[in-house]
Design a protein around this motif. Structure first.
Motif, mmCIF file in Angstrom:
data_model
loop_
_atom_site.group_PDB
_atom_site.id
_atom_site.type_symbol
_atom_site.label_atom_id
_atom_site.label_comp_id
_atom_site.label_asym_id
_atom_site.label_seq_id
_atom_site.Cartn_x
_atom_site.Cartn_y
_atom_site.Cartn_z
ATOM 1 N N VAL A 1 0.843 -1.199 0.000
ATOM 2 C CA VAL A 1 0.000 0.000 0.000
ATOM 3 C C VAL A 1 0.881 1.253 0.000
ATOM 4 C CG1 VAL A 1 -1.674 1.306 1.378
ATOM 5 C CG2 VAL A 1 -1.923 -1.175 1.138
ATOM 6 N N VAL A 2 1.890 1.265 0.877
ATOM 7 C CA VAL A 2 2.763 2.448 0.947
ATOM 8 C C VAL A 2 3.577 2.577 -0.348
ATOM 9 C CG1 VAL A 2 4.563 3.616 2.273
ATOM 10 C CG2 VAL A 2 2.856 2.244 3.466
ATOM 11 N N SER A 3 3.953 1.447 -0.937
ATOM 12 C CA SER A 3 4.656 1.508 -2.227
ATOM 13 C C SER A 3 3.760 2.174 -3.261
ATOM 14 C CB SER A 3 5.003 0.106 -2.728
ATOM 15 O OG SER A 3 5.756 -0.581 -1.768
ATOM 16 N N GLY A 4 2.459 1.876 -3.174
ATOM 17 C CA GLY A 4 1.500 2.516 -4.073
ATOM 18 C C GLY A 4 1.492 4.037 -3.876
ATOM 19 N N TRP A 5 1.615 4.484 -2.629
ATOM 20 C CA TRP A 5 1.688 5.941 -2.382
ATOM 21 C C TRP A 5 2.914 6.510 -3.105
ATOM 22 C CZ3 TRP A 5 1.576 6.243 3.748
ATOM 23 C CH2 TRP A 5 0.376 5.666 4.220
ATOM 24 N N ALA A 6 4.049 5.826 -2.945
ATOM 25 C CA ALA A 6 5.304 6.331 -3.532
ATOM 26 C C ALA A 6 5.170 6.391 -5.049
ATOM 27 C CB ALA A 6 6.467 5.429 -3.135
ATOM 28 N N PHE A 7 4.589 5.343 -5.622
ATOM 29 C CA PHE A 7 4.441 5.317 -7.069
ATOM 30 C C PHE A 7 3.465 6.410 -7.514
ATOM 31 C CE2 PHE A 7 3.082 3.518 -11.162
ATOM 32 C CZ PHE A 7 4.330 3.440 -11.742
ATOM 33 N N GLY A 8 2.409 6.592 -6.746
ATOM 34 C CA GLY A 8 1.432 7.639 -7.052
ATOM 35 C C GLY A 8 2.083 9.020 -7.005
ATOM 36 N N PHE A 9 2.964 9.234 -6.047
ATOM 37 C CA PHE A 9 3.657 10.510 -5.958
ATOM 38 C C PHE A 9 4.573 10.722 -7.157
ATOM 39 C CE2 PHE A 9 3.488 13.189 -1.990
ATOM 40 C CZ PHE A 9 2.232 12.734 -1.601
ATOM 41 N N PHE A 10 5.167 9.648 -7.626
ATOM 42 C CA PHE A 10 6.000 9.753 -8.830
ATOM 43 C C PHE A 10 5.148 10.295 -9.983
ATOM 44 C CE2 PHE A 10 6.892 7.264 -12.776
ATOM 45 C CZ PHE A 10 7.943 8.044 -13.226
ATOM 46 N N ILE A 11 3.969 9.702 -10.168
ATOM 47 C CA ILE A 11 3.106 10.138 -11.271
ATOM 48 C C ILE A 11 2.692 11.596 -11.080
ATOM 49 C CG2 ILE A 11 0.894 9.698 -12.458
ATOM 50 C CD1 ILE A 11 2.549 7.272 -12.805
ATOM 51 N N GLU A 12 2.299 11.958 -9.846
ATOM 52 C CA GLU A 12 1.835 13.338 -9.606
ATOM 53 C C GLU A 12 2.951 14.354 -9.848
ATOM 54 O OE1 GLU A 12 -1.250 14.302 -9.102
ATOM 55 O OE2 GLU A 12 -1.894 12.207 -9.197
ATOM 56 N N ILE A 13 4.147 14.027 -9.368
ATOM 57 C CA ILE A 13 5.258 14.979 -9.550
ATOM 58 C C ILE A 13 5.606 15.092 -11.040
ATOM 59 C CG2 ILE A 13 7.719 15.411 -9.037
ATOM 60 C CD1 ILE A 13 6.179 15.829 -6.535
ATOM 61 N N MET A 14 5.544 13.981 -11.741
ATOM 62 C CA MET A 14 5.827 14.041 -13.179
ATOM 63 C C MET A 14 4.814 14.939 -13.892
ATOM 64 S SD MET A 14 8.531 12.473 -13.638
ATOM 65 C CE MET A 14 8.714 12.401 -15.405
ATOM 66 N N ARG A 15 3.615 15.014 -13.318
ATOM 67 C CA ARG A 15 2.595 15.890 -13.917
ATOM 68 C C ARG A 15 2.755 17.327 -13.441
ATOM 69 N NH1 ARG A 15 -2.728 13.537 -12.018
ATOM 70 N NH2 ARG A 15 -3.535 15.340 -13.137
ATOM 71 N N GLY A 16 3.784 17.565 -12.642
ATOM 72 C CA GLY A 16 4.033 18.924 -12.150
ATOM 73 C C GLY A 16 3.147 19.305 -10.982
ATOM 74 N N ASN A 17 2.505 18.318 -10.364
ATOM 75 C CA ASN A 17 1.609 18.615 -9.248
ATOM 76 C C ASN A 17 2.371 18.627 -7.921
ATOM 77 O OD1 ASN A 17 -0.386 18.819 -7.375
ATOM 78 N ND2 ASN A 17 -1.335 16.828 -7.817
ATOM 79 N N PHE A 18 3.043 19.742 -7.642
ATOM 80 C CA PHE A 18 3.844 19.811 -6.413
ATOM 81 C C PHE A 18 2.977 20.024 -5.174
ATOM 82 C CE2 PHE A 18 6.802 21.154 -9.791
ATOM 83 C CZ PHE A 18 7.767 20.179 -9.611
ATOM 84 N N GLY A 19 1.707 20.397 -5.430
ATOM 85 C CA GLY A 19 0.800 20.608 -4.296
ATOM 86 C C GLY A 19 0.373 19.295 -3.640
ATOM 87 N N ILE A 20 0.788 18.192 -4.222
ATOM 88 C CA ILE A 20 0.348 16.884 -3.730
ATOM 89 C C ILE A 20 0.753 16.633 -2.268
ATOM 90 C CG2 ILE A 20 2.390 15.650 -4.644
ATOM 91 C CD1 ILE A 20 -1.210 14.364 -4.600
ATOM 92 N N GLY A 21 1.857 17.253 -1.852
ATOM 93 C CA GLY A 21 2.300 17.081 -0.465
ATOM 94 C C GLY A 21 1.230 17.572 0.507
ATOM 95 N N LYS A 22 0.614 18.714 0.143
ATOM 96 C CA LYS A 22 -0.414 19.282 1.040
ATOM 97 C C LYS A 22 -1.686 18.453 0.981
ATOM 98 C CE LYS A 22 1.316 24.002 0.814
ATOM 99 N NZ LYS A 22 1.972 24.080 -0.536
ATOM 100 N N GLU A 23 -1.854 17.751 -0.131
ATOM 101 C CA GLU A 23 -3.084 16.958 -0.275
ATOM 102 C C GLU A 23 -2.863 15.498 0.084
ATOM 103 O OE1 GLU A 23 -3.960 17.567 -4.370
ATOM 104 O OE2 GLU A 23 -3.994 19.728 -4.048
#
Ligand code: PFF
Length: 463
Positions: free
Chosen positions: A104-126
Motif C-alpha cells: 500500500v505504501v509503495s502505491g503511495w510512492a508510485f502515485g507521488f512519482f506520477i503526480e510529480i511528473m505531472r508537475g503537481n507539487f501541491g500533492i504534499g499538502k493533499e
C-alpha cells in the motif's frame, strides 16, 4: 543446487539482499520514526541494535539457508529439527502481514512519482486526501503488486538480481545530491542538531523497542527472508563480509535519508521543527514542497527521479517479501512456480485492503484499535506494523538465536561461515558471534519482547 535456481555470483546475492533491506524502511520509515521518537537518541539505539543483535542473526539466517538450500520453513526440517520450523511459519505470517501494508505504501510512492511528473507539487499538502482516494490507491497498489509478481515470476537471477544492481547506486547518488542541497538551506543546522545530537533523557523504553523493530525491519531479518535468499547463495562465497556490506549499505542509506530530511523539515518549518513527529506522512508532505523550490523543470526531474527510485527500492523489497511464501509453497508442496506467484500476490493484495482503508477512507480501520492504557486509537496499517515489525520480527530473531546456539549448534554455524571464508575459524569475529547468539540475543531480545508486548499493547510499563 538442483533446479531451484540461484544467484549468479556474490555480487548478485549482495545486491539482492541489500535490495531487500534497502527500501521504504530506510527512506520512508526511518526518518518518521526518528522524528516521532525524539531524534538522535533513536538513531543511536537503532545503529546499536543493527550491530549487536542484527549482525549475528543475519549470519545465522544466511548460514541456515545456504546450508540447507531450502525455504524458511523447510530449512529447519533439513537440519533435523522439524519442530523448529515454527520459526519459519511465524516468518511466513510476518512476511504476509508486512507485504500487505508495504504494498500500500509503495502505491503511495508510485502515485507521488506520477503526480510529480505531472508537475503537481501541491500533492504534499493533499497527502491525506490522496491516500484516502480508494479507487486511485487500489489502482496504484494493484499495479505495484503486479510488478512485484512479474519480477518474482522471472526467477532469482533473471529478475531480482538485475533490478537491484542498477537501482541501489542510483539511489545513493540522488540521496547524496538532495542531502547536499538540504545542507545549503536556511536552518539546516537546526535540523542536523535534532538528528545528530542525542538527548539521552529521550531514550524511553518505547524508543528502544521502536528502534529494535526498525533495525530488524530495515535489515529484512527475523522472518526468514535471508534464509530464503541464503538458500540461493553458493558455498564458495563469504557470508560474513557479504553481511557487513549489506548492513553498511542499509545503514548508510537510512543515515543519508535522515541527513537530507531533517534540514528540509527545519527549512520548511522555519527552524521550529514543527511537524517532525507527524508520522507516516513525513516524507510525502515535506518533499514535494522542496522539489517545487527547484522550479518546474528541475523539480520534475529531481522529484520524479526521487519517487521513481523510492518505488524501485520498494520493489526490490516487495520482491523478497513475496519470494518467502512462494519458495515455501514451491519447495514443500511442489506447486507450480508461476501460478503460486500470482495466487499468493493476489491473496496478499486482498489482505492489504484494510491497510489501504485505514488512512481516512474507513472510520473503522482508521480508528481500528485503542490499546489498553492508550488515549488515542491506532489505525490498522500502524497496528500491523506494531505486530509484525516491532513484535514478530524481534521474536523471530530471538528464536533463531536460540535455535542456532542450542540446537543446530555453534560448530555447525562456524562450519558454514568458514565455507568461502577460510580465515573465519581464527578470526576475532567468531567468539563475539558465539557470545551474541548464545547469550546476548536470547536474553536481551527475550526480555525486550516481553516488555514490548506489555508496554505497547497492555499499557503496563515495567521500565
Ligand atoms: N527491509 C525492507 C525495508 O526496509 O524497506 C522491508 C522488508 C523486506 C522487511 C523484506 C522484511 C523482509 F523480509
Amino acid at each position: 543446487m538442483s533446479n531451484r535456481g540461484g544467484f549468479s555470483d556474490r555480487l548478485g546475492f549482495v545486491a539482492a539482499a541489500a535490495g531487500s533491506a534497502i527500501g521504504l524502511g530506510s527512506i520512508w520509515k526511518f526518518p518518521f520514526e526518528v522524528g516521532s521518537n525524539g531524534g538522535a537518541a533513536f538513531v543511536l539505539v537503532y545503529v546499536l541494535c543493527c550491530f549487536v543483535f542484527c549482525f549475528p542473526i543475519m549470519l545465522a539466517e544466511v548460514a541456515i539457508g545456504r546450508k540447507t538450500h531450502k525455504n524458511a520453513v523447510g530449512a529447519f526440517g533439513v537440519l533435523g529439527f522439524k519442530q523448529w520450523s515454527i520459526i519459519g511459519k511465524l516468518g511466513l505470517v510476518s512476511g504476509v502481514l508486512i507485504l500487505s501494508f508495504y504494498n500500500v505504501v509503495s502505491g503511495w510512492a508510485f502515485g507521488f512519482f506520477i503526480e510529480i511528473m505531472r508537475g503537481n507539487f501541491g500533492i504534499g499538502k493533499e497527502f491525506s486526501t490522496f491516500i484516502s482516494d480508494i479507487p486511485l490507491m487500489t489502482t496504484y497498489s494493484a499495479l505495484f503488486m503486479v510488478m512485484t509478481a512479474f519480477i518474482v515470476a522471472r526467477g532469482i537471477s533473471g529478475g531480482i538480481e538485475k533490478a537491484t544492481k542498477i537501482m541501489i547506486p542510483a539511489l545513493f547518488v540522488i540521496l547524496i545530491g538532495l542531502m547536499l542541497y538540504a545542507f545549503s538551506l536556511d536552518h539546516a543546522l537546526t535540523g542536523l542538531k535534532f538528528y545528530l545530537v542525542p538527548d539521552f533523557s529521550k531514550i524511553t523504553f518505547k524508543v528502544i523497542y521502536s528502534a529494535l523493530g526498525q533495525a530488524f525491519f530495515s535489515l529484512s531479518l527475523g522472518m526468514g527472508a535471508l534464509i530464503t535468499y541464503g538458500s540461493y547463495f553458493s558455498r564458495d562465497n563469504n557470508i560474513v563480509s557479504s553481511s557487513v556490506i549489506i548492513i553498511a549499505a542499509t545503514i548508510s542509506i537510512a543515515f543519508i535519508a535522515g541527513l537530507m530530511m531533517f534540514p528540509f523539515v527545519a527549512y520548511i518549518s522555519q527552524g521550529t521543527m514543527q511537524g517532525v513527529g507527524s508520522g507516516p506522512g513525513l516524507i510525502f508532505t515535506v518533499l514535494p514542497g522542496v522539489f517545487e523550490s527547484f522550479g518546474t523543470t528541475l523539480g520534475i526531474i529531481v522529484g520524479g527521479s526521487f519517487f521513481l527510485l523510492l518505488s524501485f527500492a520498494a520493489l526490490t523489497s516487495t520482491v523478497s517479501l513475496l519470494e518467502v511464501p512462494v519458495a515455501y509453497l514451491v519447495d514443500e508442496y511442489k506447486w507450480d512456480r508461476q501460478k503460486t506467484v500470482w495466487g499468493v500476490a493476489l491473496f496478499i493484495f486482498l489482505i492489504g485492503i484494510p491497510s489501504m482503508l485505514s488512512s481516512g477512507a474507513s472510520p473503522f480501520f482508521t480508528e481500528f484499535i485503542t490499546y489498553l492504557g492508550a488515549t488515542k486509537a491506532t489505525d490498522f496499517l500502524t497496528f500491523v506494523q506494531h505486530i509484525a515489525n516491532d513484535t514478530f520480527l524481534p521474536l523471530g530473531g530471538f528464536m533463531i538465536s536460540i535455535f542456532t546456539a542450542y540446537y543446530w549448534k555453534k560448530e555447525n554455524l562456524d562450519a558454514e561461515l568458514t565455507a568461502g571464508n577460510e580465515g573465519y575459524a581464527n578470526s576475532w569475529v567468531r567468539p563475539l558471534v558465539h557470545i551474541a547468539v548464545s547469550f546476548v540475543c536470547p536474553i536481551i531480545l527475550g526480555i525486550i519482547f516481553v516488555l514490548t508486548v506489555l508496554d505497547r499493547f497492555f499499557g503496563i510499563a515495567l521500565v
